[in-house]
Design an enzyme around this catalytic site. Sequence first.
Site, PDB file in Angstrom:
ATOM      1  CG  ASN A  40      28.941  26.703  60.954  1.00 36.66           C
ATOM      2  OD1 ASN A  40      29.298  27.231  59.971  1.00 36.66           O
ATOM      3  ND2 ASN A  40      28.372  25.247  60.262  1.00 36.66           N
ATOM      4  CG  ASP A 169      30.771  66.499  59.036  1.00 40.03           C
ATOM      5  OD1 ASP A 169      30.415  67.393  58.221  1.00 40.03           O
ATOM      6  OD2 ASP A 169      31.064  65.440  58.598  1.00 40.03           O
ATOM      7  CE  LYS A 192      34.250  63.661  58.234  1.00 41.21           C
ATOM      8  NZ  LYS A 192      33.144  63.858  58.864  1.00 41.21           N
TER       9      LYS A 192
END
Length: 311
Positions: A40, A169, A192
């Site tokens: 915790n 990309d 890709k």
Amino acid sequence: MLGQLKVFSGSSNIPLAQNICDKLGIPLGEVEITKFSNENIFVQIKECVREADVFVIQSTYPNPSDSIMELMLLCDALRNASAHRITVVIPHYSYARSDKKDKPRISIAARLIADVLVTAGANRFLTMALHSEQVRGFFSVPTDHLQATPVICEYLLKSDLSNSVSVFDLGQDKRAGKISEKLNIPIAVFDKRRISDTEVQIRTMIGDIEGKNVIFFDDEISRGTSLVAIIDELKKRGAMDICAVSTHGLFNGPAMEYIEKSIVKEVITTNTVYVSKDKLIDKITVLSVAPIFAEAIKRIHEGISISSMFI
């Protein structure tokens, strides 16, 4: 202007938080964060924040589950302590890639975590280089989305880029245009397909890179599998020296081994995620985004527009 400006940090990237405070000329707020033997987490704000304008800095990597829980507890503690406004500063948002329902019966975690943090007490968000622009829309309170472009371009422009081309990309076409314009170099893009967490397939490439020095841009480097696959493909297509640029350098698993053995000349990243000393090999360059965050925090606190920083 709101109440006194105060900045606190979770445990994920204290060096960045301290650097931001140094730029702002204020001390980093005192907070106690303890993890008990039962796992915790306990959080206590150790100074008065009543009616203060509070900024909480916490990247959600490493240990995303603990980092997010810390952030929730920090927000709740600050709200209960009567902070006037709580701005959550997330330099790296781990679940940003979970931004769509592309498979049956899955959670859109990027939206879920944003909602949970608002419930915990966040009044606004400040983040950097989200995986996609649509993630910004998942936040139901005011959100400012910064880019590391200024510090990255400043560094790159120190080199001779006359025979260089920037490679992105296909999904980053909007960011690509802005960066290439600042660097004054041509663009090439590729498509890709991610097969799995460890496998990437490179398909179509548009643009001429033969005989050129390539600067490949991506938002995040995790295991380095995408990076290595793309570098190999660029080399097959005639690239000369290859430099990789990524805002978020996670470098987990075998990433450092991949980078060390690869033909990449340099990997440039930032300190949105803490990069430990054992990962600082010769090929790695870490730039600081503290000046960008410090300026954004100053402007938000003073009620000044930051639209000019969205580049």
